[in-house]
Design an enzyme around this catalytic site. Structure first.
Site, short mmCIF file in Angstrom:
data_model
loop_
_atom_site.label_atom_id
_atom_site.label_comp_id
_atom_site.label_asym_id
_atom_site.label_seq_id
_atom_site.Cartn_x
_atom_site.Cartn_y
_atom_site.Cartn_z
N ARG A 136 135.49 65.58 77.17
CA ARG A 136 134.87 64.34 77.64
C ARG A 136 135.89 63.21 77.62
O ARG A 136 136.54 62.98 76.61
CB ARG A 136 133.67 63.96 76.78
CG ARG A 136 132.52 64.93 76.89
CD ARG A 136 131.38 64.53 76.00
NE ARG A 136 130.34 65.54 76.01
CZ ARG A 136 129.28 65.54 75.21
NH1 ARG A 136 129.11 64.55 74.36
NH2 ARG A 136 128.38 66.51 75.27
N SER A 175 126.84 64.83 78.88
CA SER A 175 125.58 64.84 78.12
C SER A 175 124.87 63.49 78.18
O SER A 175 124.49 63.04 79.25
CB SER A 175 125.85 65.27 76.67
OG SER A 175 124.64 65.44 75.97
N HIS A 176 124.69 62.84 77.03
CA HIS A 176 123.92 61.61 76.93
C HIS A 176 124.79 60.37 77.06
O HIS A 176 124.32 59.26 76.81
CB HIS A 176 123.18 61.59 75.59
CG HIS A 176 124.10 61.83 74.42
ND1 HIS A 176 124.77 63.02 74.24
CD2 HIS A 176 124.46 61.02 73.39
CE1 HIS A 176 125.51 62.93 73.14
NE2 HIS A 176 125.34 61.75 72.62
N ASP A 236 117.72 63.48 78.26
CA ASP A 236 119.00 62.80 78.45
C ASP A 236 119.62 63.16 79.79
O ASP A 236 118.98 63.80 80.63
CB ASP A 236 119.95 63.12 77.29
CG ASP A 236 120.46 64.55 77.30
OD1 ASP A 236 119.75 65.43 77.84
OD2 ASP A 236 121.56 64.80 76.77
N ASP A 242 121.83 65.34 80.96
CA ASP A 242 121.86 66.74 81.40
C ASP A 242 120.63 67.53 80.97
O ASP A 242 120.59 68.75 81.10
CB ASP A 242 123.14 67.44 80.95
CG ASP A 242 123.24 67.60 79.44
OD1 ASP A 242 122.72 66.74 78.71
OD2 ASP A 242 123.84 68.59 78.97
N ASP A 292 119.24 68.36 78.15
CA ASP A 292 119.16 69.29 77.02
C ASP A 292 118.60 68.62 75.77
O ASP A 292 118.23 69.30 74.82
CB ASP A 292 120.50 69.98 76.74
CG ASP A 292 121.60 69.04 76.31
OD1 ASP A 292 121.41 67.80 76.40
OD2 ASP A 292 122.67 69.53 75.90
N ARG A 293 118.52 67.30 75.75
CA ARG A 293 117.95 66.58 74.62
C ARG A 293 116.57 66.02 75.00
O ARG A 293 116.27 65.87 76.18
CB ARG A 293 118.86 65.43 74.18
CG ARG A 293 120.19 65.91 73.64
CD ARG A 293 121.14 64.76 73.43
NE ARG A 293 122.47 65.28 73.18
CZ ARG A 293 123.15 65.14 72.04
NH1 ARG A 293 122.62 64.47 71.03
NH2 ARG A 293 124.36 65.65 71.90
N THR A 340 126.70 71.47 63.00
CA THR A 340 126.30 70.93 64.29
C THR A 340 127.05 71.67 65.41
O THR A 340 128.25 71.86 65.32
CB THR A 340 126.59 69.42 64.35
OG1 THR A 340 125.82 68.77 63.33
CG2 THR A 340 126.25 68.84 65.70
N GLU A 382 118.35 70.32 66.21
CA GLU A 382 119.29 69.38 65.63
C GLU A 382 118.64 68.00 65.62
O GLU A 382 117.86 67.67 66.51
CB GLU A 382 120.58 69.31 66.46
CG GLU A 382 121.37 70.60 66.45
CD GLU A 382 122.64 70.52 67.31
OE1 GLU A 382 123.57 71.30 67.02
OE2 GLU A 382 122.69 69.71 68.25
N SER A 439 119.87 65.35 66.42
CA SER A 439 120.37 64.53 67.53
C SER A 439 119.56 64.79 68.80
O SER A 439 120.11 64.88 69.90
CB SER A 439 121.85 64.79 67.76
OG SER A 439 122.11 66.17 67.92
N LYS A 456 120.23 73.97 73.96
CA LYS A 456 119.04 73.18 73.69
C LYS A 456 118.39 72.83 75.02
O LYS A 456 119.05 72.85 76.06
CB LYS A 456 119.37 71.94 72.86
CG LYS A 456 120.55 71.12 73.32
CD LYS A 456 120.84 70.04 72.28
CE LYS A 456 122.13 69.28 72.59
NZ LYS A 456 123.33 69.98 72.12
#
Length: 582
Positions: free
Chosen positions: A25, A124-125, A299, A301, A303-304, A367, A386, A388, A399
């Site tokens: 990233r 991600s987020h 989020d 992508d 996954d959260r 994690t 998790e 998060s 996730k």
């Protein structure tokens, strides 16, 4: 059929960060440098065994953030040059991270082909846009993130790479479903653009009782709200919640995927999901309208996830524990029982108590989703999470934000199956409070200090490790900060030996364990693209049912004060307050 040639392009190594399970990233301005993305992609091909590249089928898609469409075309050209047989691309380059995992595991091409891996384009987020973040990671044939052995090879390759291979292909139209074929030195190369949602929806329908959820969502007594934060979840929301489950389209917020996430921060928490938080009655000012019974967000992508009831926030730690406690009764996929459950070390021990109560195998891991993936591949874990905002199960190896929303809707549908015609619904808040009455409550909060100077962050962590060598000194600081807090009885740096592959993961977070079961955990997070993020986790267990209804901030205030003084947070970082509290 277009014929293409392959070129070798000279390049120089770059000083890139070591990619973890979250991949690489950086800011967009870094990725658009000459050869930067190309170096990473070629380094990945070089790190994989020959049969996973030559003649292989690979997935290339992501969350649609800025630079994704350019990156997809570059990866297609490089895949062709490296002997890949076919590329699968989600329409418009959109596939959620969990959907990529599902496609690798479940999808069969018209010619019988199966994917052996994927390049996922996501940060991600993290925010998106020309001046924000971009990311790339590689997932393996099990649908999960590349293991450390592969990411180590990728990193070493980026430091020594001298050339990469690329084909002179025209851009492929990724907006239209269909097949585009080319002919190169090693034969035919295909790019198939396919519907982003169909495979994932099929998998969800095999897990959940959609008819039961539909009865809940179409009941006039039940109101629902889902916020995609302009991330890739929007590519699934209307198809699943409206077309399949009968929710009103007006219940969807920010469900048009945008390259810059609408200028927002696509992180589903109480700080960044402002519109949803206000609609659910949790904003700073009272809303005029009655909040919905259930709200959720995903989020960038997808996954959260964040789960909310009317004026009520469900912590991710409680969420995974409640899903595990109710899964066998409420979700058909788990009707035969759970193989085991697992959580990341910083996540509260709420899941531990459920596992003990239900006599389930339990695992505490570092994690990173790859640790859960190992357990799942070995048949040891069914549900995991998790703190998060990541929750999932062994249906894939990532996730899964929408899965978590459907799991909660399944629990609500099960609890209300005899009640939709009655006077009062069993609410999200009631389910959580009943859970606390049965298992006790783990008061829990997380402080994030984002974009801290990396050197200062490392000094703080080193200080905390050194401090652990003298518990009397630790307890003197604790007593001085707050005399009523229990004493520290143990301190360590979490280390994990994987029960499946035997690998050892060190330096996974600094723990201070108190006599009454309370915990302070300090950890450096690798999810940002600049600086360092220090995460502080504060937890206290309460078994007395008369004391489980307090406000978390109030209940944990003494421990927060201890944590700030113990770590010398302001002295090391210059921060008088965290960036985000969740």
């Amino acid at each position: 059929m277009v014929v293409f040639n392959v070129s070798k392009v000279e390049t120089t190594p770059f000083d890139g960060q070591k990619p973890g399970t979250s991949g690489l990233r950086k800011k967009v301005k870094v990725f658009v440098q000459p050869h930067y993305l190309q170096n990473f992609v070629q380094s990945t091909f070089n790190a994989l065994s020959g049969e996973k590249v030559r003649g292989a089928t690979l997935v290339v898609s992501g969350d649609g953030r800025y630079y994704s469409k350019d990156a997809i075309q570059i990866i297609i050209m490089m895949a062709a040059a490296n002997g890949v047989r076919r590329i699968w691309v989600g329409q418009n380059g959109l596939l959620s991270t969990p959907a990529v995992s599902a496609v690798i595991r479940e999808r069969t091409g018209v010619d019988g082909s199966r994917a052996s891996g994927a390049f996922i384009l996501t940060a991600s987020h993290n925010p998106g846009g020309p001046h924000e973040d971009f990311g790339i990671k590689y997932n393996m044939e099990n649908g999960g993130p590349a293991p450390e052995a592969i990411t180590d090879k990728i990193y070493e390759n980026t430091k020594t790479i001298k050339e990469y291979l690329i084909a002179d292909l025209p851009d492929v139209d990724i907006s239209t479903i269909g097949l585009t074929s080319f002919n190169g030195p090693e034969g035919q190369f295909d790019v198939e653009v396919f519907d982003s949602a169909s495979d994932y929806i099929k998998l969800m329908k095999s897990i959940f009782d959609f008819e039961s959820i539909r009865k809940l969502l179409t009941s006039p007594k039940f109101t629902f709200c889902f916020d995609a934060l302009h991330g890739v979840a929007g590519a699934y929301a209307k198809r699943i919640f409206v077309e399949e489950l009968g929710a009103q389209e007006s219940s969807l917020l920010n469900c048009t995927p945008k390259e810059d996430f609408g200028g927002g921060h696509p992180d589903p928490n109480l700080t960044y999901a402002k519109e949803l938080v206000a609609r659910m009655g949790l904003g700073k000012s009272d809303t005029q309208e009655e909040p919905p019974e259930f709200g959720a967000a995903a989020d960038g992508d997808a996954d959260r996830n964040m789960i909310l009831g009317k004026r009520f926030f469900v912590t991710p730690s409680d969420s995974v524990a409640i899903i595990a406690a109710n899964a066998v009764d409420a979700i058909p996929y788990f009707s035969a029982g759970l193989k085991g459950v697992a959580r990341s070390m910083p996540t509260s021990a709420a899941l531990d108590v459920v596992a003990k109560h239900l006599n389930l195998k339990f695992f505490e891991v570092p994690t990173g989703w790859k640790f859960f993936g190992n357990l799942m591949d070995a048949g040891l874990c069914s549900i995991c999470g998790e703190e998060s905002f990541g929750t999932g199960s062994d249906h894939i190896r990532e996730k899964d934000g929408i899965w978590a929303v459907l799991a909660w809707l399944s629990i609500l549908a099960h609890k209300n199956k005899e009640n939709l015609g009655g006077e009062k619904l069993v609410t999200v808040e009631k389910i959580v409070r009943q859970h606390w009455a049965t298992y006790g409550r783990h008061y829990y909060i997380r402080y994030d200090y984002e974009n801290v100077d990396a050197g200062a962050a490392k000094e703080l962590m080193a200080y905390l490790v050194k401090l652990q060598s003298s518990l009397p000194e630790v307890n003197e600081i604790v007593h001085g900060a707050c005399p009523d807090v229990s004493k520290v009885v143990h301190g360590d740096e979490f280390e994990y030996k994987d029960s499946v592959d035997g690998s050892i993961s060190k330096h996974q977070g600094i723990r201070y364990l108190f006599e009454d079961g309370s915990r302070l955990v300090f950890r450096l997070s690798g999810t940002g693209s600049e600086g360092a993020t220090i995460r502080l986790y504060i937890e206290q267990y309460e078994k007395d049912p008369s004391k489980t209804g307090r406000d978390s901030q109030e209940a944990l205030a003494p421990l927060v004060e201890v944590a700030i003084k113990l770590s010398k947070m302001q002295e090391f970082t210059g921060r008088s307050a965290p960036t985000v509290i969740t």
